[in-house]
Scaffold this motif. Structure first.
Motif, PDB file in Angstrom:
ATOM      1  N   ARG A   2       0.845  -1.187   0.000  1.00 48.56           N
ATOM      2  CA  ARG A   2       0.000   0.000   0.000  1.00 48.56           C
ATOM      3  C   ARG A   2       0.888   1.247   0.000  1.00 48.56           C
ATOM      4  NH1 ARG A   2      -5.316   0.023   0.030  1.00 48.56           N
ATOM      5  NH2 ARG A   2      -5.392   1.818   1.375  1.00 48.56           N
ATOM      6  N   TYR A   3       0.393   2.269  -0.660  1.00 46.25           N
ATOM      7  CA  TYR A   3       1.138   3.514  -0.807  1.00 46.25           C
ATOM      8  C   TYR A   3       0.311   4.691  -0.319  1.00 46.25           C
ATOM      9  CZ  TYR A   3       3.291   0.528  -4.373  1.00 46.25           C
ATOM     10  OH  TYR A   3       3.871  -0.511  -5.049  1.00 46.25           O
ATOM     11  N   TYR A   4       1.011   5.756   0.065  1.00 43.15           N
ATOM     12  CA  TYR A   4       0.343   7.049   0.179  1.00 43.15           C
ATOM     13  C   TYR A   4       1.071   7.993  -0.750  1.00 43.15           C
ATOM     14  CZ  TYR A   4       3.876   8.765   3.564  1.00 43.15           C
ATOM     15  OH  TYR A   4       5.039   9.154   4.179  1.00 43.15           O
ATOM     16  N   PHE A   5       0.314   8.929  -1.287  1.00 44.42           N
ATOM     17  CA  PHE A   5       0.799   9.777  -2.362  1.00 44.42           C
ATOM     18  C   PHE A   5       0.767  11.239  -1.933  1.00 44.42           C
ATOM     19  CE2 PHE A   5      -1.363   6.071  -4.137  1.00 44.42           C
ATOM     20  CZ  PHE A   5      -0.369   5.539  -4.922  1.00 44.42           C
ATOM     21  N   GLU A   6       1.755  11.981  -2.405  1.00 42.81           N
ATOM     22  CA  GLU A   6       1.809  13.423  -2.190  1.00 42.81           C
ATOM     23  C   GLU A   6       2.115  14.083  -3.531  1.00 42.81           C
ATOM     24  OE1 GLU A   6       3.707  14.265   2.055  1.00 42.81           O
ATOM     25  OE2 GLU A   6       4.968  12.995   0.783  1.00 42.81           O
ATOM     26  N   LEU A   7       1.351  15.099  -3.859  1.00 43.39           N
ATOM     27  CA  LEU A   7       1.612  15.850  -5.084  1.00 43.39           C
ATOM     28  C   LEU A   7       2.387  17.102  -4.709  1.00 43.39           C
ATOM     29  CD1 LEU A   7       1.040  15.671  -8.111  1.00 43.39           C
ATOM     30  CD2 LEU A   7      -0.940  17.145  -7.733  1.00 43.39           C
ATOM     31  N   VAL A  48       5.574   8.792  -4.248  1.00 40.04           N
ATOM     32  CA  VAL A  48       4.973   7.509  -3.858  1.00 40.04           C
ATOM     33  C   VAL A  48       5.713   7.019  -2.619  1.00 40.04           C
ATOM     34  CG1 VAL A  48       4.446   5.165  -4.598  1.00 40.04           C
ATOM     35  CG2 VAL A  48       4.498   7.012  -6.295  1.00 40.04           C
ATOM     36  N   ASN A  49       4.981   6.886  -1.513  1.00 39.01           N
ATOM     37  CA  ASN A  49       5.570   6.520  -0.230  1.00 39.01           C
ATOM     38  C   ASN A  49       4.990   5.204   0.276  1.00 39.01           C
ATOM     39  OD1 ASN A  49       6.960   9.223   0.403  1.00 39.01           O
ATOM     40  ND2 ASN A  49       4.872   9.815  -0.084  1.00 39.01           N
ATOM     41  N   SER A  50       5.793   4.434   0.965  1.00 42.26           N
ATOM     42  CA  SER A  50       5.349   3.176   1.555  1.00 42.26           C
ATOM     43  C   SER A  50       4.521   3.445   2.803  1.00 42.26           C
ATOM     44  CB  SER A  50       6.558   2.317   1.929  1.00 42.26           C
ATOM     45  OG  SER A  50       6.154   1.228   2.728  1.00 42.26           O
ATOM     46  N   MET A  51       3.341   2.832   2.887  1.00 41.39           N
ATOM     47  CA  MET A  51       2.519   2.962   4.095  1.00 41.39           C
ATOM     48  C   MET A  51       3.195   2.236   5.266  1.00 41.39           C
ATOM     49  SD  MET A  51      -0.434   4.594   3.626  1.00 41.39           S
ATOM     50  CE  MET A  51      -1.748   3.914   4.591  1.00 41.39           C
TER      51      MET A  51
END
Length: 65
Positions: A2-7, A48-51
């Motif tokens: 799962r990823y969390y995203f930042e723009l 793209v970051n690792s949860m």
């Protein structure tokens, strides 16, 4: 995974866009493109970051025509 995203902008400053957490990068890219179009941004970077670990896994350059 799962990823969390930042723009962010090209200097990695957060743009304040809400990109939902998930496991599909293409869906996140599509949401980022739509947000950019709505807000008038031409260039951005999708982080793209690792949860699990919180580590940055990828930085995807997005440019609208």
């Amino acid at each position: 995974m799962r990823y969390y995203f930042e723009l962010t902008d090209e200097h990695y400053n957060d743009l304040g866009a809400f990109i939902p957490d998930g496991n599909n990068r293409q869906v996140a890219i599509n949401k980022a493109r739509q947000w950019m179009k709505d807000k008038g941004f031409k260039k951005a970077v999708l982080a793209v970051n690792s949860m699990r670990t919180g580590n940055l896994l990828d930085a995807i350059d997005i440019e609208l025509d």
